[in-house]
Design a protein around this motif. Sequence first.
Motif, short mmCIF file in Angstrom:
data_model
loop_
_atom_site.label_atom_id
_atom_site.label_comp_id
_atom_site.label_asym_id
_atom_site.label_seq_id
_atom_site.Cartn_x
_atom_site.Cartn_y
_atom_site.Cartn_z
N PRO A 222 -9.48 10.53 -6.22
CA PRO A 222 -8.03 10.32 -6.09
C PRO A 222 -7.66 9.37 -4.95
N VAL A 223 -8.40 9.45 -3.84
CA VAL A 223 -8.11 8.55 -2.72
C VAL A 223 -8.39 7.11 -3.11
N LEU A 224 -9.50 6.90 -3.82
CA LEU A 224 -9.83 5.55 -4.28
C LEU A 224 -8.77 5.02 -5.24
N LEU A 225 -8.33 5.87 -6.16
CA LEU A 225 -7.31 5.44 -7.13
C LEU A 225 -5.99 5.12 -6.43
N ALA A 226 -5.63 5.91 -5.41
CA ALA A 226 -4.40 5.63 -4.67
C ALA A 226 -4.50 4.31 -3.93
N ALA A 227 -5.67 4.02 -3.35
CA ALA A 227 -5.85 2.75 -2.66
C ALA A 227 -5.74 1.58 -3.63
N LEU A 228 -6.33 1.72 -4.82
CA LEU A 228 -6.27 0.65 -5.81
C LEU A 228 -4.87 0.48 -6.38
N ALA A 229 -4.11 1.57 -6.44
CA ALA A 229 -2.76 1.49 -6.97
C ALA A 229 -1.79 0.82 -6.00
N THR A 230 -2.16 0.73 -4.73
CA THR A 230 -1.33 0.06 -3.74
C THR A 230 -2.01 -1.25 -3.34
N ASP A 231 -2.41 -1.35 -2.13
CA ASP A 231 -3.18 -2.49 -1.63
C ASP A 231 -4.32 -1.91 -0.82
N PRO A 232 -5.57 -2.01 -1.26
CA PRO A 232 -6.68 -1.31 -0.58
C PRO A 232 -6.75 -1.59 0.91
N ALA A 233 -6.64 -2.85 1.31
CA ALA A 233 -6.71 -3.17 2.73
C ALA A 233 -5.51 -2.60 3.48
N GLY A 234 -4.33 -2.75 2.89
CA GLY A 234 -3.14 -2.20 3.52
C GLY A 234 -3.17 -0.68 3.57
N PHE A 235 -3.67 -0.04 2.51
CA PHE A 235 -3.79 1.41 2.48
C PHE A 235 -4.69 1.89 3.61
N LEU A 236 -5.83 1.25 3.79
CA LEU A 236 -6.76 1.64 4.85
C LEU A 236 -6.13 1.42 6.22
N PHE A 237 -5.44 0.29 6.40
CA PHE A 237 -4.86 -0.01 7.71
C PHE A 237 -3.75 0.97 8.06
N TRP A 238 -2.81 1.16 7.15
CA TRP A 238 -1.63 1.95 7.48
C TRP A 238 -1.90 3.45 7.52
N THR A 239 -2.90 3.93 6.79
CA THR A 239 -3.14 5.37 6.78
C THR A 239 -4.27 5.80 7.71
N VAL A 240 -5.13 4.87 8.14
CA VAL A 240 -6.29 5.28 8.93
C VAL A 240 -6.44 4.47 10.22
N THR A 241 -6.59 3.17 10.11
CA THR A 241 -7.04 2.38 11.25
C THR A 241 -5.93 1.78 12.10
N GLY A 242 -4.69 1.80 11.64
CA GLY A 242 -3.63 1.07 12.33
C GLY A 242 -2.79 1.89 13.29
N SER A 243 -3.23 3.09 13.66
CA SER A 243 -2.39 3.96 14.48
C SER A 243 -3.03 4.36 15.80
#
Length: 487
Positions: A222-243
């Motif tokens: 489900p996490v992979l599908l959510a990333a693909l449904a949005t923008d994978p790089a943006g999903f990783l940045f905004w939910t994990v690495t950008g805070s």
Amino acid sequence: MLTEAPRPSPYVSEVRRDAPDPGLGYWRRLVPLLALLACVTRVPSFVGPLWNPDEGYLAVQARMLAHGGTLYESVVDRKPPLVPWLYEAAFAVFGSGSLTPLRLCAVAAQLATALLLASVARRRWGATAGRTTGVLYLLISVGLNPQDAQAATFEVFMLPWTAAALWCADRRRWGWCGAAVAGAFLTKQTGGAVLVPVAWMLWRCGPSRRGVLRCAAGAALPVLLAALATDPAGFLFWTVTGSAAYASFAGSELHVLARGLTNAAILGVACAGLLPPLTRALRTLRTGCAELWIWLASSAGAVLLGFHFFGHYYLQLTPPLALLGAAALHVLPRGRRGTALLTSACCCAIFLTWGMLAPRPDLAHTQRVADAVRAHSAPREPVLVWGIHPETYWLADREPASRFLTAGLLTNYSGGRDGPQVGEKYAVRGAWAAFRGEFAARAPRLVVDDSRGAPYGPQRVRSLRRMLAPYEVAGTVDGAVLYVRRP
């Protein structure tokens, strides 16, 4: 799903158990009771247009998504996508002028959490324990500042997923268990903390390679599908690495610590019926409920993560507390149960009264600013509100001029932080370049400085002062300064 008759759980030692009721009859009586209690405990949530800036942020995001915005590109936040998508879907069906449909969804989420916890308790300790757990959970679920407990935001929608993860793990349904963990994470990152007790339960039952793979696949897909449904790089940045800068204890340490202790004390009052029996039964419960203690500990770690200690973070503690409280009451004399429930009901009544009668100065201020925004701008004209109240856009029914809905993303200001880590250089990486580009491409006619002396005001943000150079003051509203672009 909830009609399975009680049988010994593989994770607890055998204890005294009540004679089980027939499955369907049990739930036919319990579901209406818990549904009524869920509605009663959420009555204050329907008072007023919204409760806190998180609801406002989600409402504005949903409108932007409905008008063609893309999550993690032109619509950004530090949160996963499930709740913004839920708001977008509710607005598409019922319109975007009211949060009442989301409040009803929150009632359903609380009811689902209570039923799942009741099912876990019934399977382990019998019918009475199941009823006690469901009732206790709903009574303590409102035991915080109403702005935290009654808002239809991330934590409320995260809790059913965490309870479902434990429910599935208790029955060794590892694929669904992993999917529930993913659902909790995709609602709010700290929901992933339920993976800790799940891993413990998987290890305790003798982990098989098949079980581990099913759980891992259920969590990852489900996490992979959510990333693909949005923008994978943006999903990783905004939910994990950008805070990284946001999740810091530096700045206003005493203020943040005082907030954490205050919210812990408030929740302690709400749990006044649970804590005494839980303390008395602590020795007995250490061996039989290890995974529940681990769940409570991992949830406490999630509350500490980020060092902000907002009240709504503490909602994550309520499901394991309700289960542990029911377990404690199960091994104590029966009279303790009535005392605990009565005490919890009285505390719940106090919090509901607080929610119905508490003044809302922040909301009143935001409504006055929203009225001024409507008076100084046309309906389709984008505006910029420089502050931490994104609900102003929603209340004013105006389009934001930027994807950055609060000054916090551009200055790292959050929750009263006024120490050294507030300013342009602590902004989300790349935010100012994007912000300047938006301003140059489509400069708003109206800018509202709603900082009101906070450390992110224009006097301390050089780039913002430069951007305001073509503007002139058009008035003030309740301390907020309105700037209109010169002809």
